[in-house]
Design a protein around this motif. Sequence first.
Motif, PDB file in Angstrom:
ATOM      1  N   THR A   8       0.750  -1.247  -0.039  1.00 37.47           N
ATOM      2  CA  THR A   8       0.064   0.002   0.033  1.00 37.47           C
ATOM      3  C   THR A   8       1.013   1.498  -0.062  1.00 37.47           C
ATOM      4  OG1 THR A   8      -1.682  -1.176   1.172  1.00 37.47           O
ATOM      5  CG2 THR A   8      -1.828   1.321   1.192  1.00 37.47           C
ATOM      6  N   ALA A   9       1.876   1.321   0.606  1.00 43.32           N
ATOM      7  CA  ALA A   9       2.798   2.167   0.741  1.00 43.32           C
ATOM      8  C   ALA A   9       3.263   2.703  -0.596  1.00 43.32           C
ATOM      9  CB  ALA A   9       4.025   1.951   1.751  1.00 43.32           C
ATOM     10  N   ILE A  10       3.651   1.695  -1.282  1.00 41.28           N
ATOM     11  CA  ILE A  10       4.193   1.865  -2.627  1.00 41.28           C
ATOM     12  C   ILE A  10       3.268   2.309  -3.777  1.00 41.28           C
ATOM     13  CG2 ILE A  10       5.234   0.693  -4.510  1.00 41.28           C
ATOM     14  CD1 ILE A  10       6.963  -1.145  -2.511  1.00 41.28           C
ATOM     15  N   VAL A  11       2.281   1.650  -3.528  1.00 40.44           N
ATOM     16  CA  VAL A  11       1.079   1.868  -4.764  1.00 40.44           C
ATOM     17  C   VAL A  11       0.103   3.103  -4.251  1.00 40.44           C
ATOM     18  CG1 VAL A  11       1.245  -0.393  -5.639  1.00 40.44           C
ATOM     19  CG2 VAL A  11      -0.683   0.125  -4.010  1.00 40.44           C
ATOM     20  N   SER A  12      -0.042   3.388  -3.066  1.00 43.72           N
ATOM     21  CA  SER A  12      -0.989   4.567  -2.911  1.00 43.72           C
ATOM     22  C   SER A  12      -0.380   5.456  -1.803  1.00 43.72           C
ATOM     23  CB  SER A  12      -2.142   3.568  -2.144  1.00 43.72           C
ATOM     24  OG  SER A  12      -2.791   2.969  -3.096  1.00 43.72           O
ATOM     25  N   LEU A  13       0.707   5.253  -1.028  1.00 39.88           N
ATOM     26  CA  LEU A  13       1.247   6.186  -0.192  1.00 39.88           C
ATOM     27  C   LEU A  13       0.347   5.872   1.155  1.00 39.88           C
ATOM     28  CD1 LEU A  13       2.210   9.772  -1.420  1.00 39.88           C
ATOM     29  CD2 LEU A  13       3.806   7.777  -1.239  1.00 39.88           C
ATOM     30  N   ALA A  14      -0.541   5.960   1.082  1.00 42.18           N
ATOM     31  CA  ALA A  14      -1.420   6.008   2.577  1.00 42.18           C
ATOM     32  C   ALA A  14      -2.893   5.668   2.042  1.00 42.18           C
ATOM     33  CB  ALA A  14      -1.414   7.503   3.158  1.00 42.18           C
ATOM     34  N   ASN A  15      -3.933   5.652   3.158  1.00 38.29           N
ATOM     35  CA  ASN A  15      -5.172   5.372   3.025  1.00 38.29           C
ATOM     36  C   ASN A  15      -6.173   6.278   2.899  1.00 38.29           C
ATOM     37  OD1 ASN A  15      -5.513   2.072   2.760  1.00 38.29           O
ATOM     38  ND2 ASN A  15      -4.059   2.504   4.497  1.00 38.29           N
ATOM     39  N   PRO A  16      -7.309   6.390   2.372  1.00 38.07           N
ATOM     40  CA  PRO A  16      -8.226   7.543   2.503  1.00 38.07           C
ATOM     41  C   PRO A  16      -8.636   7.634   4.003  1.00 38.07           C
ATOM     42  CG  PRO A  16      -8.660   6.062   0.674  1.00 38.07           C
ATOM     43  CD  PRO A  16      -7.837   5.568   1.343  1.00 38.07           C
ATOM     44  N   ASN A  17      -8.410   8.908   4.645  1.00 34.68           N
ATOM     45  CA  ASN A  17      -8.610   9.032   6.104  1.00 34.68           C
ATOM     46  C   ASN A  17     -10.167   9.043   6.190  1.00 34.68           C
ATOM     47  OD1 ASN A  17      -6.039   9.513   5.533  1.00 34.68           O
ATOM     48  ND2 ASN A  17      -5.881  11.532   6.509  1.00 34.68           N
ATOM     49  N   ILE A  18     -11.011   9.651   5.541  1.00 33.38           N
ATOM     50  CA  ILE A  18     -12.382  10.160   5.775  1.00 33.38           C
ATOM     51  C   ILE A  18     -13.203   8.961   6.351  1.00 33.38           C
ATOM     52  CG2 ILE A  18     -13.315   9.908   3.508  1.00 33.38           C
ATOM     53  CD1 ILE A  18     -14.334  12.607   5.939  1.00 33.38           C
ATOM     54  N   GLY A  19     -13.285   7.817   5.734  1.00 34.48           N
ATOM     55  CA  GLY A  19     -14.007   6.691   5.979  1.00 34.48           C
ATOM     56  C   GLY A  19     -13.790   6.222   7.567  1.00 34.48           C
ATOM     57  N   GLN A  20     -12.467   5.909   7.767  1.00 38.99           N
ATOM     58  CA  GLN A  20     -11.941   5.630   8.970  1.00 38.99           C
ATOM     59  C   GLN A  20     -12.229   6.319  10.126  1.00 38.99           C
ATOM     60  OE1 GLN A  20      -7.839   3.614   8.591  1.00 38.99           O
ATOM     61  NE2 GLN A  20      -8.060   4.894   6.674  1.00 38.99           N
ATOM     62  N   LEU A  21     -12.188   7.629   9.860  1.00 35.88           N
ATOM     63  CA  LEU A  21     -12.466   8.729  11.010  1.00 35.88           C
ATOM     64  C   LEU A  21     -13.884   8.898  11.088  1.00 35.88           C
ATOM     65  CD1 LEU A  21     -10.298  11.572  10.294  1.00 35.88           C
ATOM     66  CD2 LEU A  21     -10.097  10.071  12.218  1.00 35.88           C
ATOM     67  N   LEU A  22     -14.874   8.497  10.222  1.00 32.82           N
ATOM     68  CA  LEU A  22     -16.254   8.659  10.361  1.00 32.82           C
ATOM     69  C   LEU A  22     -16.890   7.444  10.971  1.00 32.82           C
ATOM     70  CD1 LEU A  22     -18.294   9.650   7.183  1.00 32.82           C
ATOM     71  CD2 LEU A  22     -19.255   8.085   8.896  1.00 32.82           C
ATOM     72  N   VAL A  23     -16.278   6.119  10.889  1.00 39.04           N
ATOM     73  CA  VAL A  23     -17.007   4.991  11.353  1.00 39.04           C
ATOM     74  C   VAL A  23     -16.338   4.794  12.684  1.00 39.04           C
ATOM     75  CG1 VAL A  23     -16.756   2.614  11.060  1.00 39.04           C
ATOM     76  CG2 VAL A  23     -17.522   4.017   9.219  1.00 39.04           C
ATOM     77  N   GLU A  24     -15.021   5.371  13.068  1.00 43.33           N
ATOM     78  CA  GLU A  24     -14.485   4.888  14.201  1.00 43.33           C
ATOM     79  C   GLU A  24     -15.538   4.994  15.689  1.00 43.33           C
ATOM     80  OE1 GLU A  24     -12.644   5.466  17.966  1.00 43.33           O
ATOM     81  OE2 GLU A  24     -13.121   6.944  17.029  1.00 43.33           O
ATOM     82  N   PRO A  25     -16.049   6.348  15.657  1.00 45.55           N
ATOM     83  CA  PRO A  25     -16.776   6.458  16.735  1.00 45.55           C
ATOM     84  C   PRO A  25     -18.083   5.427  16.823  1.00 45.55           C
ATOM     85  CG  PRO A  25     -17.058   8.360  15.294  1.00 45.55           C
ATOM     86  CD  PRO A  25     -15.800   7.487  14.945  1.00 45.55           C
ATOM     87  N   MET A  26     -18.532   5.135  15.416  1.00 41.35           N
ATOM     88  CA  MET A  26     -19.666   4.226  15.518  1.00 41.35           C
ATOM     89  C   MET A  26     -19.458   2.939  16.048  1.00 41.35           C
ATOM     90  SD  MET A  26     -21.372   5.843  11.748  1.00 41.35           S
ATOM     91  CE  MET A  26     -22.723   4.887  11.755  1.00 41.35           C
ATOM     92  N   LEU A  27     -18.100   2.586  15.660  1.00 44.77           N
ATOM     93  CA  LEU A  27     -17.743   1.177  15.960  1.00 44.77           C
ATOM     94  C   LEU A  27     -17.342   1.278  17.593  1.00 44.77           C
ATOM     95  CD1 LEU A  27     -14.495  -0.080  13.807  1.00 44.77           C
ATOM     96  CD2 LEU A  27     -16.660  -1.363  14.349  1.00 44.77           C
ATOM     97  N   LYS A  28     -17.043   2.206  18.104  1.00 46.52           N
ATOM     98  CA  LYS A  28     -16.840   2.294  19.552  1.00 46.52           C
ATOM     99  C   LYS A  28     -17.932   2.386  20.427  1.00 46.52           C
ATOM    100  CE  LYS A  28     -13.225   4.757  21.205  1.00 46.52           C
ATOM    101  NZ  LYS A  28     -12.522   6.091  21.520  1.00 46.52           N
ATOM    102  N   SER A  29     -18.991   2.951  19.832  1.00 45.36           N
ATOM    103  CA  SER A  29     -20.432   3.167  20.591  1.00 45.36           C
ATOM    104  C   SER A  29     -21.139   2.138  20.431  1.00 45.36           C
ATOM    105  CB  SER A  29     -21.021   4.274  20.234  1.00 45.36           C
ATOM    106  OG  SER A  29     -21.387   4.576  18.888  1.00 45.36           O
ATOM    107  N   GLY A  30     -21.029   1.156  19.392  1.00 48.86           N
ATOM    108  CA  GLY A  30     -22.022   0.206  19.120  1.00 48.86           C
ATOM    109  C   GLY A  30     -23.018   0.424  18.024  1.00 48.86           C
ATOM    110  N   GLU A  31     -22.878   1.678  17.630  1.00 42.75           N
ATOM    111  CA  GLU A  31     -23.847   2.067  16.698  1.00 42.75           C
ATOM    112  C   GLU A  31     -23.868   1.550  15.412  1.00 42.75           C
ATOM    113  OE1 GLU A  31     -26.972   4.875  15.203  1.00 42.75           O
ATOM    114  OE2 GLU A  31     -26.449   3.809  17.249  1.00 42.75           O
ATOM    115  N   LEU A  32     -22.587   1.191  14.984  1.00 45.25           N
ATOM    116  CA  LEU A  32     -22.499   0.707  13.540  1.00 45.25           C
ATOM    117  C   LEU A  32     -23.200  -1.004  13.696  1.00 45.25           C
ATOM    118  CD1 LEU A  32     -21.476   0.871  10.503  1.00 45.25           C
ATOM    119  CD2 LEU A  32     -19.327  -0.334  11.456  1.00 45.25           C
ATOM    120  N   LEU A  33     -22.873  -1.617  14.706  1.00 42.34           N
ATOM    121  CA  LEU A  33     -23.366  -2.864  15.187  1.00 42.34           C
ATOM    122  C   LEU A  33     -24.925  -2.740  15.104  1.00 42.34           C
ATOM    123  CD1 LEU A  33     -21.957  -5.766  15.028  1.00 42.34           C
ATOM    124  CD2 LEU A  33     -22.168  -5.557  17.403  1.00 42.34           C
TER     125      LEU A  33
END
Length: 419
Positions: free
Chosen positions: A277-302
């Motif tokens: 991933t580092a070679i072909v993309s440098l990094a990953n898109p940030n927005i999805g991970q930041l958006l879903v992280e609190p929903m995972l933590k709170s149980g809202e996504l489940l």
Amino acid sequence: MRMKLSKWGQKITADSGILKLMDDLGKAMSGGSVTAMFGGGNPAHIPAVQTALKTELKTIANSDQLSTEALNNYDTPQGNTKFIKTLVKFLNEQLDWPVTAANIAVTPGSQTGFFILFNLLAGQMASGRRHILLPLAPEYIGYLDQGLSNDMFKAAKPEIELIGQHEFKYHVDINSLKIDDSVGAVCLSRPTNPTGNVITHGELTSVRKLAGKKGVPLIIDCAYGLPFPGIVEDLTGLDWAQDLVVSLSLSKVGLPGVRTGIFIAREDIAAAITKTTAIVSLANPNIGQLLVEPMLKSGELLRLSRDIIKPYYADKVAYARRAFSKAFDPDLPYRIHKHEGSYFFWLWLDKLPITTKELYQRLKKHGVIVVPGEYFFPASMHGWPHARQCLRLNIARPKAEIDTGFAIMAKEIAKIYAR
């Protein structure tokens, strides 16, 4: 002057099923003249899910720190550290999976992740050429064009169980399945895109044992299954261990645009995905991970997966079944694969006088977009008549569109059989 392409360049720029599918999807979603869009894999726009996602998006937009993280900074090639930490806790507590951060690799979408994974584990090796084995075809359209070489995939023909007059189910032919030294990894989706099939726990255990004897990883694509979005009728809990690579996705919870894939694997495989991933993309898109992280933590996504997403698609399936029975003449020799997950119908038109590629073109003239079944079988299986008799239909569409589209399909298919 014509562009000169490498062998891989010629392969990757040739016409492919996934290109045709995404091209038709993009045109339809941007206002093309389409009556019924059964061709794409776009998830439905579920109001309650949309509201929850917009709430998190507003939180990010209203925070200087979060908006800077989301839009202005590179993240690590492995993924967002906070997201990975929360995901590990979620997997430990909800699924009892013994994973750590070192077992996680985030990629710019599952499609990119599978491209990396397949070409890490198969292709030209020091010991000779290795393949990815699909223990049951048809399989996901996006796999089959991803090899750097033309013969990346081997697939096994399924056993077919006939159920009633208009239903059937694929099974893994365990007795004929061979995993030898030419296999670099085994891959399946559960539930399966395109058919909605869930291979049984017994079949999964048998495939896992065969792969384990050869020391090759078993890759399981859970894009539609557990733990989220959970679009599956009944799925025995999956016990993760070092022999498995499990793929999750944010697309089917309603976020296809953020391009976030998640791979859970033993440490050396996860590290190899991250390095690539580092070679072909440098990094990953940030927005999805930041958006879903609190929903995972709170149980809202489940909660959304269990209480909103799963029942929504169950209603779609029930409605589509009724609409199909109403539109199609029961005397036509059609069968729908037993629906156990995802939001697709897999239609088998036995002894169809034309190929489903030809049927696709005819239906397209009427504004009905489907996906021909041939694209879900490797080229080595295109000589099998069954592979030219199937269609994938996305039923995550408005009810009026389902009614109109099925009526057009039924009329055109009846005409073909009548001739």
